[in-house]
Design an enzyme around this catalytic site. Structure first.
Site, short mmCIF file in Angstrom:
data_model
loop_
_atom_site.label_atom_id
_atom_site.label_comp_id
_atom_site.label_asym_id
_atom_site.label_seq_id
_atom_site.Cartn_x
_atom_site.Cartn_y
_atom_site.Cartn_z
N GLY A 116 -5.67 7.79 -3.90
CA GLY A 116 -4.38 8.25 -4.44
C GLY A 116 -3.98 9.63 -3.98
O GLY A 116 -3.46 10.42 -4.75
N THR A 123 1.47 -0.20 -7.20
CA THR A 123 0.75 -0.21 -8.48
C THR A 123 1.22 0.95 -9.36
O THR A 123 1.46 0.79 -10.56
CB THR A 123 -0.77 -0.08 -8.20
OG1 THR A 123 -1.13 -0.95 -7.14
CG2 THR A 123 -1.59 -0.39 -9.43
N TRP A 124 1.35 2.11 -8.76
CA TRP A 124 1.80 3.31 -9.48
C TRP A 124 3.22 3.11 -10.03
O TRP A 124 3.49 3.37 -11.20
CB TRP A 124 1.75 4.49 -8.51
CG TRP A 124 1.97 5.85 -9.09
CD1 TRP A 124 1.93 6.21 -10.41
CD2 TRP A 124 2.27 7.03 -8.35
NE1 TRP A 124 2.18 7.56 -10.53
CE2 TRP A 124 2.38 8.08 -9.27
CE3 TRP A 124 2.44 7.31 -6.99
CZ2 TRP A 124 2.66 9.39 -8.88
CZ3 TRP A 124 2.71 8.62 -6.59
CH2 TRP A 124 2.82 9.65 -7.54
N HIS A 137 7.35 -7.76 -2.02
CA HIS A 137 7.16 -7.13 -0.71
C HIS A 137 8.10 -7.76 0.32
O HIS A 137 8.02 -7.46 1.50
CB HIS A 137 5.72 -7.34 -0.22
CG HIS A 137 4.67 -6.58 -0.99
ND1 HIS A 137 4.84 -5.28 -1.41
CD2 HIS A 137 3.41 -6.93 -1.37
CE1 HIS A 137 3.73 -4.88 -2.02
NE2 HIS A 137 2.86 -5.85 -2.03
N LYS A 185 0.79 -1.24 0.00
CA LYS A 185 0.00 0.00 0.00
C LYS A 185 0.82 1.29 0.00
O LYS A 185 0.34 2.35 0.39
CB LYS A 185 -1.01 0.04 1.18
CG LYS A 185 -1.84 -1.19 1.37
CD LYS A 185 -2.30 -1.83 0.10
CE LYS A 185 -3.33 -1.04 -0.70
NZ LYS A 185 -3.54 -1.72 -2.03
P1 A3P Z 1 -5.02 4.94 -1.28
O1 A3P Z 1 -5.64 3.75 -0.65
O2 A3P Z 1 -4.51 5.92 -0.26
O3 A3P Z 1 -5.87 5.60 -2.29
P2 A3P Z 1 -0.20 -0.30 -3.62
O4 A3P Z 1 -0.17 -0.10 -5.07
O5 A3P Z 1 1.17 -0.40 -3.00
O6 A3P Z 1 -1.12 -1.37 -3.20
O7 A3P Z 1 -0.76 1.08 -3.01
C1 A3P Z 1 -2.08 1.45 -3.25
C2 A3P Z 1 -2.23 2.93 -3.01
O8 A3P Z 1 -1.67 3.64 -4.13
C3 A3P Z 1 -3.69 3.33 -2.93
O9 A3P Z 1 -3.71 4.46 -2.06
C4 A3P Z 1 -3.98 3.70 -4.38
O10 A3P Z 1 -5.11 4.51 -4.55
C5 A3P Z 1 -2.69 4.42 -4.74
N1 A3P Z 1 -2.44 4.51 -6.18
C6 A3P Z 1 -2.68 3.55 -7.13
N2 A3P Z 1 -2.33 4.00 -8.33
C7 A3P Z 1 -1.86 5.26 -8.18
C8 A3P Z 1 -1.37 6.25 -9.07
N3 A3P Z 1 -1.31 6.04 -10.38
N4 A3P Z 1 -0.97 7.42 -8.56
C9 A3P Z 1 -1.04 7.66 -7.23
N5 A3P Z 1 -1.51 6.77 -6.33
C10 A3P Z 1 -1.91 5.58 -6.78
#
Ligand code: A3P
Length: 325
Positions: free
Chosen positions: A291, A70-71, A134, A66
């Protein structure tokens, strides 16, 4: 509580007696080398340690859950596979969820299904495999250092990480109707009892490695990329040996930042889908929530904030890493 894990004969045999703690959704976490794992990820981690051999061209995206995985998957894919006349309408990130495009070692490649193991012998057209994990550096470090592969580690402030995780796990099919009270989640997070936790030790492990081997490990934070994505896309390109050059480079950076933005990616059909993803009992859209930086302020009360900040001061600031408050 002490327990002995009995593995089936066709699985890796683990003879040690592992500490076990109830986490959320009636799930248990097991303590392995000072970190907490759900059983499936623990088995997969063992397989990674036994079998995964990185090659020098590999790019490993490491993160605590988290924190922006993904980003960063989307950014790394876009940076590495860019071409001078990029057609973003045909970008694989339009038709594939980032997690399907870039597999994770313990959740895709060495899980009990091992259905995507063939990826490990397949190279994409740029001859670079992008893999995510992870697994903490304290556990995976020797494997990572066995080759010249590069590591990009992303982290995020602890309070937003916890809130993002709290929302995420409650979307799980296996969650049932057992609520994960936020107060309990805060205590568990502060005590390190969280999957792949402790969060603090996870972050510090990769940070220390970055300080020791800056050519090998790039350490970036969610907040700084949000603040200045162009700067970090350029920096990642340089770090990976595929720098952006000249005016064309500036245009490419702008396009990547826009394409990988939360607004754009979260609106792609695949990423909006409520279908269960191929690797977790969670819908594809659960990886895109808000995000934003600072969303914890909408959920945590003063007492919870003080509790987390106290641990952050001790764990991060106390070791010279002024971050997270
Ligand atoms: P939030 O739950 O605060 O919205 P991971 O990818 O490590 O699982 O993390 C997920 C978090 O990254 C989520 O945060 C998600 O919304 C956010 N996220 C996913 N894609 C993103 C992007 N392109 N830019 C910024 N944040 C992103």
């Amino acid at each position: 509580m002490e327990t002995t894990l009995e593995m089936k004969s066709n699985q890796l045999v683990m003879t040690s007696s592992l500490q076990r703690q109830k986490w959320c959704a009636n799930q248990f976490l097991y303590k392995f080398q000072n970190f907490w794992f759900p059983l499936t990820y623990l088995e997969a981690t063992q397989k990674v340690l036994e079998n995964f051999k990185p090659v020098p061209k590999d790019v490993i995206l490491a993160s605590f859950p988290k924190t922006g995985t993904t980003w960063l998957k989307a950014l790394l894919h876009s940076i590495i596979n860019r071409s001078p006349k990029q057609d973003y309408n045909n970008n694989p990130l339009i038709s594939n969820h980032p997690h399907d495009l870039i597999p994770s070692l313990e959740t895709n490649l060495y899980d009990y299904n091992t259905k995507k193991t063939e990826f490990l012998s397949v190279k994409n057209h740029k001859d670079v495999r992008i893999l995510a994990t992870h697994i903490p550096h304290q556990i995976l470090g020797d494997v990572l250092n066995s080759s010249e592969c590069k590591v990009v580690y992303v982290t995020r402030n602890p309070k937003d990480t916890l809130i993002s995780l709290w929302h995420f796990v409650q979307k799980s099919k296996s969650f049932g109707d057992d609520p994960w009270e936020l107060e309990v989640a805060v205590d568990q997070f502060c005590n390190g009892i969280v999957l792949f936790g402790s969060y603090y030790d996870h972050v510090l492990g990769y940070r220390q490695e970055c300080l020791k081997r800056p050519q090998k490990v790039l350490f970036v934070t969610y907040e700084e990329i949000k603040e200045n994505p162009e700067y970090y896309v350029r920096k990642i390109g340089e770090f990976l040996g595929c720098p952006f050059e000249g005016e064309n480079g500036d245009v490419e950076i702008e396009e990547i930042v826009k394409f990988c933005s939360f607004e754009n990616l979260s609106n792609q059909e695949m990423n909006k889908s409520s279908e269960l993803s191929s690797m977790f009992p969670l819908p594809y859209n659960s990886f895109f929530r808000k995000g934003e930086v600072g969303d914890h302020m909408n959920y945590l009360d003063d007492e919870m904030i003080e509790k987390i900040d106290g641990v952050t001061r001790e764990k991060f600031h106390g070791t010279g890493f002024v971050y997270g408050i």
